[in-house]
Design an enzyme around this catalytic site. Structure first.
Site, PDB file in Angstrom:
ATOM      1  N   CYS A 190      77.650  29.334  73.902  1.00  0.00           N
ATOM      2  CA  CYS A 190      77.002  29.842  75.119  1.00  0.00           C
ATOM      3  C   CYS A 190      77.182  31.361  75.183  1.00  0.00           C
ATOM      4  O   CYS A 190      77.955  31.962  74.431  1.00  0.00           O
ATOM      5  CB  CYS A 190      77.592  29.178  76.352  1.00  0.00           C
ATOM      6  SG  CYS A 190      79.304  29.660  76.706  1.00  0.00           S
TER       7      CYS A 190
ATOM      8  N   CYS B 135      80.785  32.627  75.573  1.00  0.00           N
ATOM      9  CA  CYS B 135      81.605  32.624  74.356  1.00  0.00           C
ATOM     10  C   CYS B 135      81.168  33.702  73.373  1.00  0.00           C
ATOM     11  O   CYS B 135      82.005  34.277  72.672  1.00  0.00           O
ATOM     12  CB  CYS B 135      81.543  31.253  73.694  1.00  0.00           C
ATOM     13  SG  CYS B 135      82.469  30.016  74.617  1.00  0.00           S
TER      14      CYS B 135
ATOM     15  N   ASN C 250      87.241  22.263  74.155  1.00  0.00           N
ATOM     16  CA  ASN C 250      87.047  22.645  75.548  1.00  0.00           C
ATOM     17  C   ASN C 250      88.015  21.886  76.457  1.00  0.00           C
ATOM     18  O   ASN C 250      88.437  20.767  76.157  1.00  0.00           O
ATOM     19  CB  ASN C 250      85.594  22.439  75.989  1.00  0.00           C
ATOM     20  CG  ASN C 250      85.084  21.015  75.844  1.00  0.00           C
ATOM     21  OD1 ASN C 250      85.459  20.303  74.919  1.00  0.00           O
ATOM     22  ND2 ASN C 250      84.211  20.599  76.750  1.00  0.00           N
ATOM     23  N   MET C 251      88.386  22.529  77.560  1.00  0.00           N
ATOM     24  CA  MET C 251      89.357  21.964  78.485  1.00  0.00           C
ATOM     25  C   MET C 251      88.885  22.188  79.927  1.00  0.00           C
ATOM     26  O   MET C 251      88.536  23.314  80.289  1.00  0.00           O
ATOM     27  CB  MET C 251      90.728  22.620  78.294  1.00  0.00           C
ATOM     28  CG  MET C 251      91.318  22.438  76.902  1.00  0.00           C
ATOM     29  SD  MET C 251      92.813  23.444  76.648  1.00  0.00           S
ATOM     30  CE  MET C 251      93.941  22.670  77.807  1.00  0.00           C
ATOM     31  N   GLU C 252      88.882  21.128  80.697  1.00  0.00           N
ATOM     32  CA  GLU C 252      88.520  21.200  82.117  1.00  0.00           C
ATOM     33  C   GLU C 252      89.697  20.689  82.949  1.00  0.00           C
ATOM     34  O   GLU C 252      90.485  19.857  82.478  1.00  0.00           O
ATOM     35  CB  GLU C 252      87.290  20.333  82.395  1.00  0.00           C
ATOM     36  CG  GLU C 252      86.070  20.727  81.580  1.00  0.00           C
ATOM     37  CD  GLU C 252      85.001  19.651  81.542  1.00  0.00           C
ATOM     38  OE1 GLU C 252      83.947  19.897  80.924  1.00  0.00           O
ATOM     39  OE2 GLU C 252      85.220  18.560  82.108  1.00  0.00           O
TER      40      GLU C 252
ATOM     41  N   GLU D 172      85.402  27.653  71.782  1.00  0.00           N
ATOM     42  CA  GLU D 172      85.564  28.861  70.976  1.00  0.00           C
ATOM     43  C   GLU D 172      86.761  29.675  71.455  1.00  0.00           C
ATOM     44  O   GLU D 172      87.547  30.201  70.654  1.00  0.00           O
ATOM     45  CB  GLU D 172      84.296  29.723  71.036  1.00  0.00           C
ATOM     46  CG  GLU D 172      83.082  29.064  70.427  1.00  0.00           C
ATOM     47  CD  GLU D 172      82.266  28.249  71.430  1.00  0.00           C
ATOM     48  OE1 GLU D 172      81.033  28.217  71.277  1.00  0.00           O
ATOM     49  OE2 GLU D 172      82.853  27.659  72.365  1.00  0.00           O
TER      50      GLU D 172
ATOM     51  N   HIS E 139      86.548  27.207  77.086  1.00  0.00           N
ATOM     52  CA  HIS E 139      85.525  26.823  76.127  1.00  0.00           C
ATOM     53  C   HIS E 139      86.165  26.615  74.754  1.00  0.00           C
ATOM     54  O   HIS E 139      87.217  27.179  74.447  1.00  0.00           O
ATOM     55  CB  HIS E 139      84.439  27.897  76.046  1.00  0.00           C
ATOM     56  CG  HIS E 139      83.672  28.070  77.328  1.00  0.00           C
ATOM     57  ND1 HIS E 139      82.298  28.117  77.388  1.00  0.00           N
ATOM     58  CD2 HIS E 139      84.090  28.211  78.618  1.00  0.00           C
ATOM     59  CE1 HIS E 139      81.896  28.280  78.630  1.00  0.00           C
ATOM     60  NE2 HIS E 139      82.977  28.340  79.393  1.00  0.00           N
TER      61      HIS E 139
END
Length: 294
Positions: free
Chosen positions: A129, A132, A89-91, A104, A102
């Site tokens: 989630c 995804c 995951n990347m924010e 996935e 996300h």
């Protein structure tokens, strides 16, 4: 070995460390293992395919960028080729949460950008989630895609997404990871523009026909491309910039080191990626973002 793997390395079983070190010990490790490499790792470690994917999850999660949640999620996508692709995951700080990637999505896009034609399974360290699950339903694997989690029974996407709505409800169209080339052209010898154009030509946008692609160049001159991945439910669509940032991150490059970016999209497309792309890249410190249209 890349610094991001150092903290977790001691938690990897010694036999798996021995098996992985020839590959992951390389600073240019691309966060993927080929089918041939996997056979070598399995022989030395004694792990089968399922156990190996689970054991690799901490390393995949080490690739996470989470300045907001500090909650790292890892994913391993297995291609029909036998290759394994890491995802995380990347924010991105100072941009809307809708720009989040996300794990996935990361693993799927990573496989797609490496030319994988179909996925067999995805292994994740947390339950997927709804976002995804819907994104995975765009794949040409369909709802038979296998999903594995630690200490959970073997299930398919059909189990996680019953009575699913997806591309088969809308159009007889190529699915995500199918091979496409849209044939758009631009008259230019600029390497970055050509890379972005090629990405746009391989993008997945069957609902809007708004093909788009991007190319990012880092401070070392390396180029990372990303393609738009549209979804039948619209909202889980993955913008081309996010796909490129996935590829950049998985390759071990710093997403804050982008020196130039080129977005290519249709002049008369129903959708434009330009505003969101420009604002996100500005937040990442890129001061040279260009748009070209076909």
């Amino acid at each position: 070995m890349q610094a991001r793997f150092h903290a977790i390395w001691s938690e990897i079983a010694p036999k798996l460390q021995e098996a992985l070190l020839p590959f992951i010990g390389d600073d240019n490790f691309p966060a993927m293992l080929t089918a041939e490499q996997i056979e070598s790792v399995k022989q030395i470690s004694g792990l089968n395919d399922h156990a190996l994917a689970l054991a690799l999850l901490p390393l995949a999660a080490s690739c996470s960028l989470t300045p907001i949640s500090h909650f790292n999620v890892g994913a391993i996508a297995r291609g029909e080729s036998g290759n394994l692709y890491f995802g995380a995951n990347m924010e991105f700080a100072d941009v809307p949460l809708q720009q989040t990637v996300h794990a996935e999505q990361s693993a799927i896009a990573h496989a797609w950008l490496h030319g994988e034609k179909k996925l067999v399974s995805i292994t994740i360290n947390y339950s997927p989630c709804g976002h995804c699950r819907q994104f995975m339903n765009e794949l040409n694997s369909g709802t038979q895609l296998e999903i594995f989690l630690p200490n959970r029974p073997h299930l398919t996407l059909a189990d996680y997404l019953p009575e699913a709505f997806g591309p088969r409800d809308l159009l007889d169209t190529p699915l995500l990871l199918d091979t496409v080339h849209h044939g758009h052209q631009l008259t230019t010898h600029d390497e970055l523009v050509q890379a972005a154009l090629e990405a746009a030509n391989r993008s997945h946008a069957p609902y809007s026909q708004s093909h788009s692609g991007i190319a990012l160049q880092d401070e070392k001159g390396r180029i990372y491309t990303g393609r738009y991945a549209e979804n039948a439910a619209f909202n889980p669509s993955l913008p081309p910039l996010q796909a490129a940032l996935i590829f950049m991150n998985m390759s071990g490059s710093d997403c804050l080191s982008i020196k130039r970016a080129v977005l290519v999209e249709g002049e008369n497309s129903r959708l434009s990626q330009w505003n969101a792309t420009q604002s996100t890249l500005t937040a990442l410190g890129c001061t040279k973002t260009e748009q070209y249209t076909f």
